[in-house]
Design an enzyme around this catalytic site. Structure first.
Site, PDB file in Angstrom:
ATOM      1  N   HIS A  78       0.629  -1.544   0.349  1.00 39.57           N
ATOM      2  CA  HIS A  78      -0.260   0.085  -0.006  1.00 39.57           C
ATOM      3  C   HIS A  78       0.825   1.245   0.326  1.00 39.57           C
ATOM      4  O   HIS A  78       0.253   2.756  -0.205  1.00 39.57           O
ATOM      5  CB  HIS A  78      -1.047   0.085   1.097  1.00 39.57           C
ATOM      6  N   ASP A 123      -0.057  -7.308   1.242  1.00 42.90           N
ATOM      7  CA  ASP A 123       0.892  -6.044   0.968  1.00 42.90           C
ATOM      8  C   ASP A 123       2.241  -6.116   1.912  1.00 42.90           C
ATOM      9  O   ASP A 123       2.092  -5.533   2.922  1.00 42.90           O
ATOM     10  CB  ASP A 123      -0.348  -5.199   2.856  1.00 42.90           C
ATOM     11  N   SER A 219       3.934   3.049   7.864  1.00 43.33           N
ATOM     12  CA  SER A 219       3.598   1.810   7.533  1.00 43.33           C
ATOM     13  C   SER A 219       4.264   1.328   6.959  1.00 43.33           C
ATOM     14  O   SER A 219       5.885   2.435   5.933  1.00 43.33           O
ATOM     15  CB  SER A 219       2.801   2.402   5.774  1.00 43.33           C
TER      16      SER A 219
END
Length: 266
Positions: A78, A123, A219
């Protein structure tokens, strides 16, 4: 900043909460910050930590990553999704003062072909960079052994790190690398919050005791087992209710992707 579309599948509605990628939390007025309620890292303490400043035609965003080889950074899908280029910061404790940095375009990204932004599955991404000079400030983190592929790590302590937001209401940027020790919890506990479509055998979850958690800006960053200093997770999602909600934080389980990492690190 891109926002995640909440699950449309009826089967996903099994809990009172939904997961979101940390970088897709509503903006608080600042682009980056640090892990909520973490501690400040010292020089050389987390030499595998990588800072990633992504750019695209629609804007930019910040993520973290892990140096797993002198030419390979592991991060989240992502983070690479939709980006045209990234500036890679290595050996930094102060975010804007790295020992080395490179800018590479999206042709150097190896994003998992089955990444799903709705279920958050697969991911994981790799970024190929020019070879870096390893030192006490810049070094690689070990991947788990194949023999540990079935370990749940439940009950173990692991360290997450990055430059994510200090709190859900952060109003100022902190430039210093942060870290926090989090306890891995059983997936069955995590599924009670996010459901079994999100929390699968390829997921690791941690408790967020005392509002200590990964957050926006973290992230793609590392989750490293405290006992062995082995990389076991890639920061993937937090609660849509906020990083300080007390709900579990989610990570991609590295042992589930050892073959994929090997194949895409060439």
């Amino acid at each position: 900043m891109k926002f995640l579309i909440v699950f449309a599948l009826a089967l996903a509605v099994v809990s009172a909460d939904v997961p979101v990628h940390p970088k897709d939390l509503p903006a608080s007025g600042v682009p980056e910050g640090r892990i909520t309620n973490g501690k400040t890292a010292t020089a050389g303490q987390i030499p595998y930590q990588v800072g990633l400043s992504f750019s695209s035609s629609s804007g930019g965003w910040w993520c973290g990553g892990s140096l797993i080889e002198s030419t390979v950074v592991l991060t989240a899908a992502h983070c690479t999704s939709g980006a045209s280029a990234v500036t890679v910061y290595l050996g930094a404790t102060q975010r804007t003062n790295p020992k080395q940095s490179f800018t590479v375009n999206s042709s150097n990204f190896r994003q998992h072909s089955s990444y799903n932004s709705l279920t958050l599955s697969n991911d994981i991404s790799i970024i190929i960079i020019p070879a870096v000079s390893l030192s006490s400030d810049i070094n690689t983190v070990a991947l788990p052994a194949v023999a540990s592929s079935y370990s749940t790590y439940s009950g173990d302590n692991a360290m997450a790190s990055g430059w994510g937001l200090t709190s859900d209401k952060a109003t100022a940027v902190s430039s210093n690398l942060q870290y926090a020790t989090l306890k891995v919890i059983d997936n069955s506990v995590c599924q009670k919050t996010y459901g079994s479509l999100t929390v699968t055998s390829k997921t690791i979850c941690t408790a967020t005791t005392d509002a200590t958690s990964t957050c926006s800006g973290d992230s793609g960053g590392p989750l490293v087992l405290s006992s062995s200093k082995v990389l076991i997770g890639v920061t993937s999602f937090v609660s849509s209710k906020g990083c300080e909600s007390g709900n579990p934080a989610g990570f991609v389980r590295v042992t589930s992707y050892l073959d994929w990492i090997k194949a895409n690190s060439k």
